[in-house]
Enzyme design. Structure first.
Site, PDB file in Angstrom:
ATOM      1  N   TYR A  59     -12.082  13.895  -4.120  1.00  0.00           N
ATOM      2  CA  TYR A  59     -11.473  12.656  -4.631  1.00  0.00           C
ATOM      3  C   TYR A  59     -11.393  11.571  -3.558  1.00  0.00           C
ATOM      4  CZ  TYR A  59     -10.765  14.874  -9.059  1.00  0.00           C
ATOM      5  OH  TYR A  59     -11.016  15.487 -10.265  1.00  0.00           O
ATOM      6  N   HIS A 112      -6.900   9.786 -18.042  1.00  0.00           N
ATOM      7  CA  HIS A 112      -7.241  10.856 -17.085  1.00  0.00           C
ATOM      8  C   HIS A 112      -6.721  10.562 -15.674  1.00  0.00           C
ATOM      9  CE1 HIS A 112     -10.772  12.492 -19.751  1.00  0.00           C
ATOM     10  NE2 HIS A 112      -9.595  12.777 -20.237  1.00  0.00           N
ATOM     11  N   CYS A 142      10.567  14.305  -2.417  1.00  0.00           N
ATOM     12  CA  CYS A 142      11.142  15.627  -2.101  1.00  0.00           C
ATOM     13  C   CYS A 142      10.709  16.133  -0.724  1.00  0.00           C
ATOM     14  CB  CYS A 142      10.759  16.649  -3.182  1.00  0.00           C
ATOM     15  SG  CYS A 142       9.040  17.202  -3.108  1.00  0.00           S
ATOM     16  N   SER A 180     -19.814  10.387 -23.237  1.00  0.00           N
ATOM     17  CA  SER A 180     -20.772  11.331 -23.810  1.00  0.00           C
ATOM     18  C   SER A 180     -20.204  12.105 -24.993  1.00  0.00           C
ATOM     19  CB  SER A 180     -21.248  12.310 -22.735  1.00  0.00           C
ATOM     20  OG  SER A 180     -20.158  13.080 -22.280  1.00  0.00           O
ATOM     21  N   GLU A 206     -27.417   5.958 -24.501  1.00  0.00           N
ATOM     22  CA  GLU A 206     -28.146   6.798 -25.458  1.00  0.00           C
ATOM     23  C   GLU A 206     -27.124   7.479 -26.363  1.00  0.00           C
ATOM     24  OE1 GLU A 206     -28.893  10.435 -22.354  1.00  0.00           O
ATOM     25  OE2 GLU A 206     -30.328   8.784 -22.455  1.00  0.00           O
TER      26      GLU A 206
HETATM   27  P1  OAD Z   1     -20.198  11.567 -19.000  1.00  0.00           P
HETATM   28  O1  OAD Z   1     -20.855  11.643 -17.675  1.00  0.00           O
HETATM   29  O2  OAD Z   1     -19.970  12.822 -19.744  1.00  0.00           O
HETATM   30  O3  OAD Z   1     -21.027  10.590 -19.956  1.00  0.00           O
HETATM   31  C1  OAD Z   1     -21.444   9.336 -19.493  1.00  0.00           C
HETATM   32  C2  OAD Z   1     -22.002   8.577 -20.674  1.00  0.00           C
HETATM   33  O4  OAD Z   1     -22.341   7.272 -20.230  1.00  0.00           O
HETATM   34  C3  OAD Z   1     -23.276   9.172 -21.290  1.00  0.00           C
HETATM   35  O5  OAD Z   1     -23.161   9.154 -22.710  1.00  0.00           O
HETATM   36  C4  OAD Z   1     -24.400   8.224 -20.827  1.00  0.00           C
HETATM   37  O6  OAD Z   1     -25.426   8.096 -21.798  1.00  0.00           O
HETATM   38  C5  OAD Z   1     -23.629   6.928 -20.703  1.00  0.00           C
HETATM   39  N1  OAD Z   1     -24.207   5.972 -19.733  1.00  0.00           N
HETATM   40  C6  OAD Z   1     -24.798   6.213 -18.555  1.00  0.00           C
HETATM   41  N2  OAD Z   1     -25.174   5.072 -17.960  1.00  0.00           N
HETATM   42  C7  OAD Z   1     -24.792   4.058 -18.792  1.00  0.00           C
HETATM   43  C8  OAD Z   1     -24.898   2.634 -18.755  1.00  0.00           C
HETATM   44  N3  OAD Z   1     -25.461   1.995 -17.727  1.00  0.00           N
HETATM   45  N4  OAD Z   1     -24.398   1.938 -19.805  1.00  0.00           N
HETATM   46  C9  OAD Z   1     -23.839   2.570 -20.866  1.00  0.00           C
HETATM   47  N5  OAD Z   1     -23.708   3.898 -20.956  1.00  0.00           N
HETATM   48  C10 OAD Z   1     -24.166   4.643 -19.926  1.00  0.00           C
HETATM   49  O7  OAD Z   1     -18.810  10.759 -18.783  1.00  0.00           O
HETATM   50  P2  OAD Z   1     -17.531  10.684 -19.708  1.00  0.00           P
HETATM   51  O8  OAD Z   1     -17.890  10.805 -21.152  1.00  0.00           O
HETATM   52  O9  OAD Z   1     -16.742   9.515 -19.283  1.00  0.00           O
HETATM   53  O10 OAD Z   1     -12.825  13.953 -16.870  1.00  0.00           O
HETATM   54  O11 OAD Z   1     -16.764  11.991 -19.266  1.00  0.00           O
HETATM   55  C11 OAD Z   1     -15.516  12.282 -19.808  1.00  0.00           C
HETATM   56  C12 OAD Z   1     -14.680  13.039 -18.805  1.00  0.00           C
HETATM   57  O12 OAD Z   1     -15.406  14.164 -18.336  1.00  0.00           O
HETATM   58  C13 OAD Z   1     -14.363  12.273 -17.548  1.00  0.00           C
HETATM   59  O13 OAD Z   1     -13.235  11.422 -17.691  1.00  0.00           O
HETATM   60  C14 OAD Z   1     -14.094  13.362 -16.561  1.00  0.00           C
HETATM   61  C15 OAD Z   1     -15.248  14.267 -16.898  1.00  0.00           C
HETATM   62  O14 OAD Z   1     -15.113  15.577 -16.575  1.00  0.00           O
HETATM   63  C16 OAD Z   1     -12.119  14.551 -15.916  1.00  0.00           C
HETATM   64  O15 OAD Z   1     -12.459  14.605 -14.748  1.00  0.00           O
HETATM   65  C17 OAD Z   1     -10.839  15.153 -16.428  1.00  0.00           C
END
Ligand code: OAD
Length: 235
Positions: A59, A112, A142, A180, A206
């Site tokens: 992080y 998150h 604490c 996604s 996509e």
């Molecule tokens: P993902 O990495 O699962 O998905 C990213 C999405 O963004 C995909 O659908 C890609 O197609 C899309 N993408 C990539 N580049 C892009 C662009 N330039 N413009 C538009 N779309 C684009 O990420 P999240 O769905 O955000 O949680 O993931 C959800 C959670 O899973 C996160 O918050 C994190 C992760 O594990 C925790 O860490 C708790």
């Protein structure tokens, strides 16, 4: 189905794709963070208990990337939408970066957690994170050495769920951007909003795993499709 561009109450859910063009990595795309790191080691309470230094290292690197990044036209468009429709746009993000705020958005709901905040694993106190965090830093409240990032890990309950669910019930348009559709409960918001009567729109590079649940979808980079959609809404 076409989506009406005259929504009264809008809920926007954003994911890592919103910040991809700002240089922050997504999780599940090719070269995504979860292809390079084991999420069980860096994004679970059990991983933190096993090796807190590794989790902080992960992080701390995310925080350093975020400090170098700049908001892109998609963040700016969402901030513009919120300013133009006061009290009618709820911005919910799964992202732990602060790029929406730096683009001028306010009251962003970080379900998150946030890289800029620290949480005491012993007493639950929260405070502003230092650039580089370590577990041994004593809690300002604490004083126990149990500092963790204020990030929701797998197996933990996302933040602000009551507020989000209330906004979904009131929404007449729900828009998911750059996510996604793999992580619940966020991936289920489209169904909650649709059940409450909202129209639903996906904006993504996509099709997501849940694209078939949306009334409509548009594909392309967020820096293009989000400003285009906001321009249509604002007419
Ligand atoms: P993902 O990495 O699962 O998905 C990213 C999405 O963004 C995909 O659908 C890609 O197609 C899309 N993408 C990539 N580049 C892009 C662009 N330039 N413009 C538009 N779309 C684009 O990420 P999240 O769905 O955000 O949680 O993931 C959800 C959670 O899973 C996160 O918050 C994190 C992760 O594990 C925790 O860490 C708790």
């Amino acid at each position: 189905m076409t989506i009406s561009m005259r929504a009264d109450r809008v809920v926007v859910l954003t994911g890592a794709g919103l910040s991809a063009e700002s240089g922050l990595g997504t999780f599940r795309d090719k070269d995504g963070l979860w292809t390079r790191y084991d999420l069980n080691e860096v994004a679970t309470p059990e991983g933190f208990a096993r090796n807190p230094a590794l989790v902080h290292e992960f992080y701390n690197a995310r925080r350093a990337n975020c400090l170098e990044a700049r908001p892109n036209p998609a963040h700016e468009a969402l901030a513009r939408l919120q300013r133009a429709m006061p009290d009618r746009v709820t911005l919910v993000t799964q992202n732990v970066d602060d790029l929406l705020e730096r683009a001028g958005a306010v009251e962003v709901i970080h379900m998150h957690g946030e890289l800029t905040r620290a949480l005491c694993a012993a007493c639950g106190h929260r405070w502003d994170a230092t650039r580089v965090m370590e577990v041994a830093a004593p809690c300002p409240d604490c004083e126990r050495p149990a500092t963790r990032p204020d990030i929701v890990w797998f197996g933990e309950m996302p933040y602000h769920m009551e507020r989000i669910e209330a906004a979904l019930r009131d929404a007449d348009l729900f828009v998911a951007i750059g996510t996604s559709g793999n992580v619940y409960p966020a991936a289920g918001f489209v169904q909650e909003a649709a059940f409450a009567g909202a129209e639903t729109l996906e904006l993504n590079l996509e099709p997501s795993a849940t694209v078939s649940l949306f009334d409509a979808a548009r594909f392309g980079p967020a820096s293009v499709v989000v400003p285009d959609w906001v321009a249509e809404v604002l007419g």
